[in-house]
Design a protein around this motif. Structure first.
Motif, mmCIF file in Angstrom:
data_model
loop_
_atom_site.group_PDB
_atom_site.id
_atom_site.type_symbol
_atom_site.label_atom_id
_atom_site.label_comp_id
_atom_site.label_asym_id
_atom_site.label_seq_id
_atom_site.Cartn_x
_atom_site.Cartn_y
_atom_site.Cartn_z
ATOM 1 N N ALA A 145 1.088 -1.577 -0.273
ATOM 2 C CA ALA A 145 0.431 0.133 -0.154
ATOM 3 C C ALA A 145 0.516 0.843 0.163
ATOM 4 O O ALA A 145 2.196 1.387 0.814
ATOM 5 N N ARG B 129 -10.819 -9.847 -1.084
ATOM 6 C CA ARG B 129 -11.350 -11.164 -1.149
ATOM 7 C C ARG B 129 -12.543 -10.719 -1.124
ATOM 8 O O ARG B 129 -13.667 -12.072 -1.356
ATOM 9 N N VAL C 239 2.756 -2.982 -11.521
ATOM 10 C CA VAL C 239 2.821 -3.871 -10.410
ATOM 11 C C VAL C 239 4.116 -4.292 -10.707
ATOM 12 O O VAL C 239 4.597 -4.728 -11.126
HETATM 13 C C1 LIG Z 1 -4.913 -6.407 -4.421
HETATM 14 C C2 LIG Z 1 -6.173 -5.395 -3.645
HETATM 15 C C3 LIG Z 1 -6.268 -4.671 -3.655
HETATM 16 C C4 LIG Z 1 -7.512 -6.308 -4.158
HETATM 17 O O1 LIG Z 1 -8.690 -6.507 -3.718
HETATM 18 P P1 LIG Z 1 -9.756 -7.366 -2.860
HETATM 19 O O2 LIG Z 1 -10.760 -6.199 -2.088
HETATM 20 O O3 LIG Z 1 -8.907 -8.061 -2.026
HETATM 21 O O4 LIG Z 1 -10.032 -7.721 -4.275
HETATM 22 P P2 LIG Z 1 -11.606 -8.735 -5.043
HETATM 23 O O5 LIG Z 1 -11.868 -9.215 -3.871
HETATM 24 O O6 LIG Z 1 -12.517 -7.275 -5.289
HETATM 25 O O7 LIG Z 1 -11.189 -9.402 -6.522
HETATM 26 C C5 LIG Z 1 -11.431 -9.372 -7.451
HETATM 27 C C6 LIG Z 1 -10.638 -10.420 -8.753
HETATM 28 O O8 LIG Z 1 -9.291 -10.082 -7.823
HETATM 29 C C7 LIG Z 1 -8.736 -11.275 -8.332
HETATM 30 N N1 LIG Z 1 -7.958 -11.178 -6.630
HETATM 31 C C8 LIG Z 1 -8.041 -10.305 -6.001
HETATM 32 N N2 LIG Z 1 -7.362 -10.864 -4.741
HETATM 33 C C9 LIG Z 1 -6.526 -12.253 -5.094
HETATM 34 C C10 LIG Z 1 -5.983 -13.082 -4.818
HETATM 35 N N3 LIG Z 1 -5.178 -12.700 -3.317
HETATM 36 N N4 LIG Z 1 -5.328 -14.246 -5.308
HETATM 37 C C11 LIG Z 1 -5.583 -14.663 -6.731
HETATM 38 N N5 LIG Z 1 -6.668 -13.641 -7.045
HETATM 39 C C12 LIG Z 1 -6.673 -12.233 -6.409
HETATM 40 C C13 LIG Z 1 -10.192 -12.410 -8.422
HETATM 41 O O9 LIG Z 1 -9.440 -12.735 -9.542
HETATM 42 C C14 LIG Z 1 -10.604 -11.718 -8.062
HETATM 43 O O10 LIG Z 1 -11.875 -11.708 -8.138
HETATM 44 P P3 LIG Z 1 -12.911 -13.466 -7.006
HETATM 45 O O11 LIG Z 1 -12.562 -12.658 -5.765
HETATM 46 O O12 LIG Z 1 -14.275 -14.243 -7.295
HETATM 47 O O13 LIG Z 1 -11.661 -14.653 -7.100
HETATM 48 C C15 LIG Z 1 -5.922 -6.593 -2.385
HETATM 49 O O14 LIG Z 1 -5.662 -7.565 -2.598
HETATM 50 C C16 LIG Z 1 -4.659 -5.441 -1.481
HETATM 51 O O15 LIG Z 1 -5.357 -4.177 -1.076
HETATM 52 N N6 LIG Z 1 -3.219 -5.891 -1.528
HETATM 53 C C17 LIG Z 1 -2.498 -5.174 -0.806
HETATM 54 C C18 LIG Z 1 -2.109 -3.675 -1.355
HETATM 55 C C19 LIG Z 1 -1.730 -4.416 -3.222
HETATM 56 O O16 LIG Z 1 -1.131 -5.156 -3.259
HETATM 57 N N7 LIG Z 1 -2.137 -3.211 -4.131
HETATM 58 C C20 LIG Z 1 -1.707 -2.768 -5.339
HETATM 59 C C21 LIG Z 1 -0.423 -2.407 -6.106
HETATM 60 S S1 LIG Z 1 -0.349 -2.419 -7.198
#
Ligand SMILES: CC(C)(COP(=O)(O)OP(=O)(O)OC[C@H]1O[C@@H](n2cnc3c(N)ncnc32)[C@H](O)[C@@H]1OP(=O)(O)O)[C@@H](O)C(=O)NCCC(=O)NCCS
Length: 155
Positions: free
Chosen positions: A25, A87, A114
């Protein structure tokens, strides 16, 4: 219930607290957040938060997404969701809403970088029609790593 809304100054403390628990983040200083929300200088910034409302009395910020818009190009600067809320579709909703705001502001495409190892984020972006454009070698530091550049058309 989770609602999405524009981020305001009163959210900064909660957003910084949440971001501190997530290595990927944004770890921007307070002054940077202040500048973003004050809309000072350029580029145009759009910042959204996801907030969970409990019995419509208490609220907690569980996600944030920020983009800049310069003419026809929007750049996703950051998106993050609190670990315990990942998720649950929050990141997807934030990104979709941010894209709609950027398109409204005149952007025709959105680009992002990313970490090559951040497969969760890349999966989120692919699920929202972003495609890999290229790789930037050694783009990140601490730890050093390549960036994957992704892009999608808006509208
Ligand atoms: C990346 C991030 C923002 C995703 O947010 P999230 O709320 O978990 O995402 P969603 O629940 O809306 O997921 C949407 C889709 O993305 C994909 N996805 C999200 N997280 C995933 C994971 N850990 N592994 C695989 N696919 C994933 C899936 O396709 C998912 O759909 P599904 O749950 O129906 O399979 C979150 O993991 C996060 O905050 N990570 C830390 C910060 C970060 O890495 N930010 C990006 C920096 S470039």
């Amino acid at each position: 219930m989770i609602v999405l809304r524009a981020m305001h100054a009163g959210d900064i403390a909660q957003v910084m607290q949440m971001a501190a628990t997530l290595p990927e983040a944004p770890h921007w200083p307070l002054s940077a957040w202040g500048q973003i929300l004050a809309g000072e200088g350029s580029p145009l910034r759009i910042a959204l938060v996801a907030e969970v409302l409990v019995a419509e009395v208490s609220a907690a910020v569980v996600g944030v997404a920020i983009a800049s818009v310069v003419l026809e190009v929007a750049e996703l600067e950051s998106i993050a969701v609190a670990t315990q809320w990942q998720r649950h579709g929050v990141g997807g909703r934030l990104l979709k809403e941010l894209i709609a705001h950027c398109a409204q502001a005149g952007a025709q495409r959105m680009t992002l970088e990313v970490r090559a190892s951040n497969l969760a984020a890349q999966a989120l972006y692919r699920a929202q029609q972003f495609a890999v454009m290229r790789r930037r070698q050694g783009y990140y530091r601490d730890p050093p790593e390549d960036a994957v550049v992704m892009e999608r058309l808006l509208g």
